[in-house]
Motif scaffolding. Structure first.
Motif, mmCIF file in Angstrom:
data_model
loop_
_atom_site.group_PDB
_atom_site.id
_atom_site.type_symbol
_atom_site.label_atom_id
_atom_site.label_comp_id
_atom_site.label_asym_id
_atom_site.label_seq_id
_atom_site.Cartn_x
_atom_site.Cartn_y
_atom_site.Cartn_z
ATOM 1 N N ALA A 1 -10.382 27.475 42.042
ATOM 2 C CA ALA A 1 -11.179 28.526 41.444
ATOM 3 C C ALA A 1 -11.668 28.067 40.070
ATOM 4 O O ALA A 1 -10.992 27.324 39.373
ATOM 5 N N HIS A 2 -12.834 28.534 39.716
ATOM 6 C CA HIS A 2 -13.420 28.206 38.419
ATOM 7 C C HIS A 2 -12.582 28.860 37.314
ATOM 8 O O HIS A 2 -12.143 30.001 37.461
ATOM 9 N N PRO A 3 -12.346 28.174 36.209
ATOM 10 C CA PRO A 3 -11.464 28.720 35.169
ATOM 11 C C PRO A 3 -12.023 29.909 34.401
ATOM 12 O O PRO A 3 -11.272 30.603 33.722
ATOM 13 N N ILE A 4 -13.311 30.190 34.504
ATOM 14 C CA ILE A 4 -13.882 31.319 33.765
ATOM 15 C C ILE A 4 -14.184 32.500 34.680
ATOM 16 O O ILE A 4 -13.762 33.622 34.431
ATOM 17 N N HIS A 5 -14.916 32.279 35.771
ATOM 18 C CA HIS A 5 -15.272 33.397 36.648
ATOM 19 C C HIS A 5 -14.393 33.475 37.898
ATOM 20 O O HIS A 5 -14.489 34.431 38.659
ATOM 21 N N PHE A 6 -13.529 32.500 38.139
ATOM 22 C CA PHE A 6 -12.533 32.493 39.210
ATOM 23 C C PHE A 6 -13.084 32.423 40.635
ATOM 24 O O PHE A 6 -12.334 32.557 41.588
ATOM 25 N N HIS A 7 -14.407 32.220 40.801
ATOM 26 C CA HIS A 7 -14.966 32.080 42.147
ATOM 27 C C HIS A 7 -14.670 30.689 42.692
ATOM 28 O O HIS A 7 -14.568 29.718 41.941
ATOM 29 N N SER A 8 -14.539 30.598 44.007
ATOM 30 C CA SER A 8 -14.345 29.325 44.709
ATOM 31 C C SER A 8 -15.586 29.072 45.554
ATOM 32 O O SER A 8 -15.601 29.334 46.751
ATOM 33 N N PHE A 9 -16.655 28.607 44.916
ATOM 34 C CA PHE A 9 -17.927 28.431 45.606
ATOM 35 C C PHE A 9 -17.941 27.195 46.489
ATOM 36 O O PHE A 9 -17.413 26.149 46.126
ATOM 37 N N ALA A 47 -13.291 33.222 48.544
ATOM 38 C CA ALA A 47 -12.353 34.337 48.379
ATOM 39 C C ALA A 47 -13.007 35.695 48.622
ATOM 40 O O ALA A 47 -12.553 36.467 49.462
ATOM 41 N N CYS A 48 -14.076 35.982 47.891
ATOM 42 C CA CYS A 48 -14.652 37.330 47.969
ATOM 43 C C CYS A 48 -15.929 37.420 48.793
ATOM 44 O O CYS A 48 -16.371 38.514 49.125
ATOM 45 N N GLY A 49 -16.545 36.272 49.112
ATOM 46 C CA GLY A 49 -17.698 36.274 49.996
ATOM 47 C C GLY A 49 -19.046 36.542 49.360
ATOM 48 O O GLY A 49 -20.032 36.703 50.082
ATOM 49 N N CYS A 69 -14.344 36.936 40.023
ATOM 50 C CA CYS A 69 -13.968 37.123 41.434
ATOM 51 C C CYS A 69 -12.729 38.015 41.474
ATOM 52 O O CYS A 69 -11.654 37.634 41.009
ATOM 53 N N THR A 70 -12.874 39.190 42.048
ATOM 54 C CA THR A 70 -11.760 40.145 42.059
ATOM 55 C C THR A 70 -10.615 39.680 42.950
ATOM 56 O O THR A 70 -9.455 39.945 42.651
ATOM 57 N N VAL A 71 -10.919 38.966 44.026
ATOM 58 C CA VAL A 71 -9.877 38.505 44.951
ATOM 59 C C VAL A 71 -9.011 37.442 44.284
ATOM 60 O O VAL A 71 -7.781 37.554 44.236
ATOM 61 N N VAL A 103 -0.158 30.745 30.404
ATOM 62 C CA VAL A 103 -0.703 31.126 29.098
ATOM 63 C C VAL A 103 -2.218 31.096 29.142
ATOM 64 O O VAL A 103 -2.887 32.009 28.665
ATOM 65 N N HIS A 104 -2.795 30.045 29.765
ATOM 66 C CA HIS A 104 -4.233 29.927 29.874
ATOM 67 C C HIS A 104 -4.801 31.120 30.642
ATOM 68 O O HIS A 104 -5.784 31.735 30.236
ATOM 69 N N LEU A 105 -4.166 31.489 31.758
ATOM 70 C CA LEU A 105 -4.608 32.618 32.545
ATOM 71 C C LEU A 105 -4.497 33.913 31.753
ATOM 72 O O LEU A 105 -5.403 34.732 31.749
ATOM 73 N N SER A 106 -3.400 34.099 31.041
ATOM 74 C CA SER A 106 -3.212 35.313 30.248
ATOM 75 C C SER A 106 -4.301 35.472 29.207
ATOM 76 O O SER A 106 -4.811 36.561 28.976
ATOM 77 N N LEU A 107 -4.690 34.376 28.578
ATOM 78 C CA LEU A 107 -5.747 34.429 27.576
ATOM 79 C C LEU A 107 -7.077 34.768 28.207
ATOM 80 O O LEU A 107 -7.877 35.500 27.624
ATOM 81 N N ARG A 108 -7.348 34.260 29.403
ATOM 82 C CA ARG A 108 -8.616 34.528 30.092
ATOM 83 C C ARG A 108 -8.694 35.972 30.564
ATOM 84 O O ARG A 108 -9.774 36.537 30.656
ATOM 85 N N LEU A 109 -7.568 36.586 30.904
ATOM 86 C CA LEU A 109 -7.561 37.947 31.441
ATOM 87 C C LEU A 109 -7.778 38.992 30.360
ATOM 88 O O LEU A 109 -8.130 40.123 30.654
#
Length: 110
Positions: A1-9, A47-49, A69-71, A103-109
């Protein structure tokens, strides 16, 4: 998944996805997806289509326009909670790599 928008294109690979894309719009530019475009010009999130034009997601300011990406976001949040729970309730140590990712994920969220 992309580290900013989390999509897996990924590019479209099967007929049913290609047909389904015809009735969708690009998540960046909001234009209708055309099946006439060249092979590989349309991508979908595994993930989300959602669908997007490859040129749109590779744009300079695309990351600001793409909704998360919500999924994948839910999956990452569940993993973060699991790791935190493992650390607090069971007293186990987490590897440095996992702690850094958390930690990286927590900061992004936030």
């Amino acid at each position: 998944a992309h580290p900013i928008h989390f999509h897996s294109f990924t590019k479209l690979t099967n007929i049913s996805t290609l047909v389904r894309s015809r009735f969708s719009t690009c998540i960046v530019c909001n234009e209708r997806i055309s099946i006439i475009t060249g092979y590989g010009d349309i991508v979908t999130c595994l993930a989300c289509g959602v669908f997007a034009h490859r040129k749109c997601i590779n744009g300079v300011d695309a990351e600001d326009k793409i909704a998360k990406c919500t999924v994948n976001l839910k999956l990452l949040e569940e993993r973060r909670r699991y790791i935190e729970n493992m650390n607090t309730n069971e007293g186990r140590q987490v590897t440095t790599a996992t702690a850094t990712a958390t930690v990286h994920l927590s900061l992004r969220l936030r």
